[in-house]
Write a protein that holds these residues in place. Structure first.
Motif, PDB file in Angstrom:
ATOM      1  N   LEU A  35       0.829  -1.205   0.000  1.00  5.01           N
ATOM      2  CA  LEU A  35       0.000   0.000   0.000  1.00  5.01           C
ATOM      3  C   LEU A  35       0.865   1.257   0.000  1.00  5.01           C
ATOM      4  CD1 LEU A  35      -2.777  -1.032   2.527  1.00  5.01           C
ATOM      5  CD2 LEU A  35      -3.076  -0.606   0.100  1.00  5.01           C
ATOM      6  N   TYR A  36       1.933   1.260   0.826  1.00  5.26           N
ATOM      7  CA  TYR A  36       2.826   2.414   0.847  1.00  5.26           C
ATOM      8  C   TYR A  36       3.479   2.613  -0.515  1.00  5.26           C
ATOM      9  CZ  TYR A  36       2.502   2.856   5.917  1.00  5.26           C
ATOM     10  OH  TYR A  36       2.061   3.041   7.192  1.00  5.26           O
ATOM     11  N   HIS A  37       3.879   1.509  -1.131  1.00  6.39           N
ATOM     12  CA  HIS A  37       4.506   1.594  -2.445  1.00  6.39           C
ATOM     13  C   HIS A  37       3.533   2.200  -3.452  1.00  6.39           C
ATOM     14  CE1 HIS A  37       7.170   0.505  -5.715  1.00  6.39           C
ATOM     15  NE2 HIS A  37       6.167  -0.067  -6.336  1.00  6.39           N
ATOM     16  N   GLN A  92     -18.955 -11.264  -3.899  1.00  3.35           N
ATOM     17  CA  GLN A  92     -20.345 -10.887  -4.123  1.00  3.35           C
ATOM     18  C   GLN A  92     -20.722  -9.682  -3.280  1.00  3.35           C
ATOM     19  OE1 GLN A  92     -22.710 -14.340  -3.430  1.00  3.35           O
ATOM     20  NE2 GLN A  92     -22.040 -15.381  -5.301  1.00  3.35           N
ATOM     21  N   VAL A  93     -20.199  -9.628  -2.055  1.00  4.23           N
ATOM     22  CA  VAL A  93     -20.465  -8.467  -1.203  1.00  4.23           C
ATOM     23  C   VAL A  93     -19.787  -7.239  -1.789  1.00  4.23           C
ATOM     24  CG1 VAL A  93     -20.163  -7.508   1.093  1.00  4.23           C
ATOM     25  CG2 VAL A  93     -20.694  -9.928   0.803  1.00  4.23           C
ATOM     26  N   GLY A  94     -18.535  -7.402  -2.196  1.00  6.45           N
ATOM     27  CA  GLY A  94     -17.851  -6.334  -2.914  1.00  6.45           C
ATOM     28  C   GLY A  94     -17.492  -5.133  -2.073  1.00  6.45           C
ATOM     29  N   ASN A  95     -16.787  -5.343  -0.965  1.00  7.67           N
ATOM     30  CA  ASN A  95     -16.315  -4.215  -0.172  1.00  7.67           C
ATOM     31  C   ASN A  95     -15.216  -3.474  -0.917  1.00  7.67           C
ATOM     32  OD1 ASN A  95     -17.903  -4.573   2.249  1.00  7.67           O
ATOM     33  ND2 ASN A  95     -16.731  -6.458   2.534  1.00  7.67           N
ATOM     34  N   TRP A  96     -15.116  -2.165  -0.648  1.00  7.60           N
ATOM     35  CA  TRP A  96     -14.164  -1.346  -1.409  1.00  7.60           C
ATOM     36  C   TRP A  96     -12.722  -1.727  -1.100  1.00  7.60           C
ATOM     37  CZ3 TRP A  96     -10.611   1.414   1.316  1.00  7.60           C
ATOM     38  CH2 TRP A  96     -10.894   1.667   2.660  1.00  7.60           C
ATOM     39  N   TYR A  97     -12.470  -2.121   0.138  1.00  3.73           N
ATOM     40  CA  TYR A  97     -11.083  -2.368   0.510  1.00  3.73           C
ATOM     41  C   TYR A  97     -10.580  -3.717   0.034  1.00  3.73           C
ATOM     42  CZ  TYR A  97     -13.838  -4.476   4.244  1.00  3.73           C
ATOM     43  OH  TYR A  97     -14.769  -5.191   4.940  1.00  3.73           O
ATOM     44  N   GLU A  98     -11.441  -4.476  -0.630  1.00  2.00           N
ATOM     45  CA  GLU A  98     -11.004  -5.784  -1.111  1.00  2.00           C
ATOM     46  C   GLU A  98     -10.551  -5.743  -2.562  1.00  2.00           C
ATOM     47  OE1 GLU A  98     -14.286  -8.315  -0.314  1.00  2.00           O
ATOM     48  OE2 GLU A  98     -14.071  -8.142   1.849  1.00  2.00           O
ATOM     49  N   LYS A  99     -10.487  -4.534  -3.128  1.00  2.00           N
ATOM     50  CA  LYS A  99     -10.003  -4.410  -4.495  1.00  2.00           C
ATOM     51  C   LYS A  99      -8.502  -4.661  -4.547  1.00  2.00           C
ATOM     52  CE  LYS A  99     -11.483  -0.210  -5.070  1.00  2.00           C
ATOM     53  NZ  LYS A  99     -11.744   1.081  -5.716  1.00  2.00           N
ATOM     54  N   ASN A 127      -7.353   8.433  -1.351  1.00  2.00           N
ATOM     55  CA  ASN A 127      -8.145   8.450  -0.122  1.00  2.00           C
ATOM     56  C   ASN A 127      -8.340   7.033   0.410  1.00  2.00           C
ATOM     57  OD1 ASN A 127      -9.642   9.710   1.874  1.00  2.00           O
ATOM     58  ND2 ASN A 127     -11.565   9.371   0.793  1.00  2.00           N
ATOM     59  N   GLU A 128      -8.692   6.128  -0.496  1.00  2.00           N
ATOM     60  CA  GLU A 128      -8.911   4.746  -0.083  1.00  2.00           C
ATOM     61  C   GLU A 128      -7.627   4.124   0.451  1.00  2.00           C
ATOM     62  OE1 GLU A 128     -10.374   3.192  -3.706  1.00  2.00           O
ATOM     63  OE2 GLU A 128     -12.477   3.510  -3.204  1.00  2.00           O
ATOM     64  N   THR A 129      -6.508   4.453  -0.189  1.00  2.00           N
ATOM     65  CA  THR A 129      -5.231   3.900   0.267  1.00  2.00           C
ATOM     66  C   THR A 129      -4.938   4.325   1.695  1.00  2.00           C
ATOM     67  OG1 THR A 129      -4.411   4.013  -2.001  1.00  2.00           O
ATOM     68  CG2 THR A 129      -2.784   3.726  -0.270  1.00  2.00           C
ATOM     69  N   ASN A 130      -5.130   5.618   1.962  1.00  2.00           N
ATOM     70  CA  ASN A 130      -4.860   6.113   3.315  1.00  2.00           C
ATOM     71  C   ASN A 130      -5.782   5.471   4.341  1.00  2.00           C
ATOM     72  OD1 ASN A 130      -2.752   7.874   2.689  1.00  2.00           O
ATOM     73  ND2 ASN A 130      -4.173   9.461   2.019  1.00  2.00           N
TER      74      ASN A 130
END
Lengths: 260, 248
Positions: free
Chosen positions: A149-151, B135-142, B150-153
């Motif tokens: 993630l940092y990368h 199937q649930v498709g949470n954003w952080y599972e991409k 923003n998502e990364t942080n």
């Protein structure tokens, strides 16, 4: 009829063993036939059994002899390079399967960590009955994921900061160096000649003793000092050298003072 | 529907045209052929010779007891007394005492193949879990590269919190001196988000198999610890043999 898992060991029941032999023998012959047809190659099989004195051969007696002759024509090294015995083949199979298993285990472990991580992020951590070892492994995986993630974050920032047209140059600071050039003036007073002779003699003696020219020679050409200071400096220099080096120079000094 | 793999699909029984496919097919089928021969030798005590020339001209051979011995026997069929004598000995040998090394190696192979099956099943469970999660498709599972700034942080902060929680739990458990042993089983249920799957199984140690390992003459215990203290794959988790393998 459900297929029963077969134990890979010698069948002790003779009738069952014989039936299995006949059934599987046909399968083996079929497989070598398919292989030779699909790949367009030469192959042969000879099967001896306790149930029959004559061996089963494929494709035929003459063909088997032909293949054997081709085999014998090869060098010993070529023959044995890909030769396996029954025991050797099982060992190869074990090694191959174990290697494959290790890869699968590693891959499964990583995927397990990933699923567990996502479940923890979803707030379902209670369902995971984690041991300390599991937690430790999970922390390592999260560290690795954070590194990615940092990368990714750094890469994104670098892309957004690249702007065209910006230029940067180095500052050229030229500092003039002040060079002081020594001025050499010749000493022309005739009264100094005996001293110079003495110095030359001393210098020669110095070289004889220590194999390298005396450093006091440079002092002769130092014009910045007045005459008296010049002589005093010479004396001091000689005294310092005599102290540093050895006694023989003292004799020279004594000789020097005996002159006047 | 076009198949993605060649499994369970009939192929035409003629020489293959594609050279690369030919090589792969030869390699796979040659292995399968030798495997069948090996099994037949084990099960019925047969003595089998196979000689196969590869498309590239190399020769692969399988022989039990050995390639040379069977070639010699096939080339000299007129030694009737020798054949009869050998047959008698062979019969007696087969009846009374199968090869112990072969039997031992086959046992190991059986266990290794069983482990392979377990790993395959576990992979299927993980596939089901992943499918239900997607199937649930949470954003952080991409994928990481699909996240924006923003998502990364946010994900970084969330993961750091999760890690702190894990560390706290570890230290807490160690203080209480609770050694929690988990022996769960993998089982998958397809559901919308709520999948009751136990992710962590009992940890397995990889057995460093040495192909040149020499086994003792007597029949050893089924499995145990080797000289390095690594647990050999076992079918019974409660098996506590302390037998050590002999290293040559």
């Amino acid at each position: 009829m459900t297929r029963k898992k077969l134990n890979l060991s010698y069948i002790t029941n003779e009738s069952m063993r014989k039936a299995t032999f006949n059934k599987r023998k046909k399968g083996l012959v079929k497989k070598i036939h398919e292989l030779s047809v699909l790949c367009g190659i030469e192959a042969c099989a000879v099967i001896y059994s306790p149930f029959n004195s004559n061996p089963e051969v494929w494709p035929s007696n003459s063909e088997v002899k032909n293949v054997m002759e081709n085999f014998e024509m090869l060098t010993k090294l070529e023959q044995e390079k890909k030769m396996v015995s029954h025991e050797g083949f099982i060992r190869q199979n074990i090694s191959k399967t174990m290697e494959s298993n290790n890869k699968k285990m590693i891959d499964n472990a990583e995927r397990t960590m990933k699923e567990a991580m996502f479940q923890l992020l979803s707030g379902k951590g209670e369902k995971l009955n984690l041991t300390d070892r599991n937690r430790e492994d999970l922390c390592k995986y999260i560290d690795q994921y954070l590194k990615e993630l940092y990368h990714h974050k750094n890469k994104t920032i670098n892309q957004s900061h690249i702007e065209p047209g910006e230029s940067s140059g180095a500052t050229n600071a030229m500092t003039p160096t002040s060079v002081v050039e020594p001025i050499i003036s010749s000493i022309q007073r005739p009264n100094q000649n005996p001293n110079f002779n003495h110095l030359s003699h001393n210098q020669y003696q110095y070289q004889q003793q220590f194999g390298y020219p005396i450093l006091v020679q440079d002092g002769i050409y130092n014009p910045s000092q007045i005459q008296n200071q010049h002589e005093e400096w010479l004396d001091d220099h000689m005294m310092n050298h005599s102290k540093e080096i050895s006694h023989p120079l003292m004799d020279d000094n004594n000789f020097y003072y005996q002159q006047p | 529907m076009v198949r993605s793999t060649k499994g369970r699909q009939k192929i035409e029984m003629k020489k293959m045209e594609n050279e690369s496919n030919l090589q792969v097919t030869f390699s796979k089928r040659r292995f399968g052929l030798f495997k069948k021969a090996s099994e037949l030798c084990t099960l019925s005590g047969a003595e089998i010779l196979l000689i196969v020339f590869s498309p590239g001209g190399k020769v692969f051979s399988f022989g039990h007891p050995s390639v040379q011995e069977l070639i010699h026997r096939f080339s000299n069929p007129n030694h009737n007394s020798a054949i009869v004598h050998h047959q008698n000995n062979n019969l007696q040998l087969v009846e009374t005492r199968p090869d112990r090394n072969i039997q031992y190696l086959n046992n190991i192979l059986t266990e290794v193949l069983a482990n392979q099956e377990k790993e395959k099943q576990k992979r299927m469970v993980l596939d089901l879990l992943k499918e239900s999660r997607e199937q649930v498709g949470n954003w952080y599972e991409k994928d990481v590269k699909d996240l924006d700034m923003n998502e990364t942080n946010q994900l970084i902060s969330a993961l750091q919190d999760v890690k702190k929680k894990l560390v706290r739990e570890m230290s807490q458990y160690s203080q209480v001196n609770v050694s929690q042993n988990y022996f769960g089983q993998s089982s998958g249920v397809i559901g919308g988000g709520n999948v009751g799957i136990d992710l962590f199984d009992q940890r397995r140690n990889a057995f460093n198999y040495n192909p040149n390992m020499v086994f003792p003459n007597h029949t050893p215990p089924m499995f145990g610890y080797n000289n390095d203290g690594v647990l050999v794959p076992i079918s019974n988790m409660n098996y506590m043999s302390s037998y050590n393998f002999n290293q040559s």
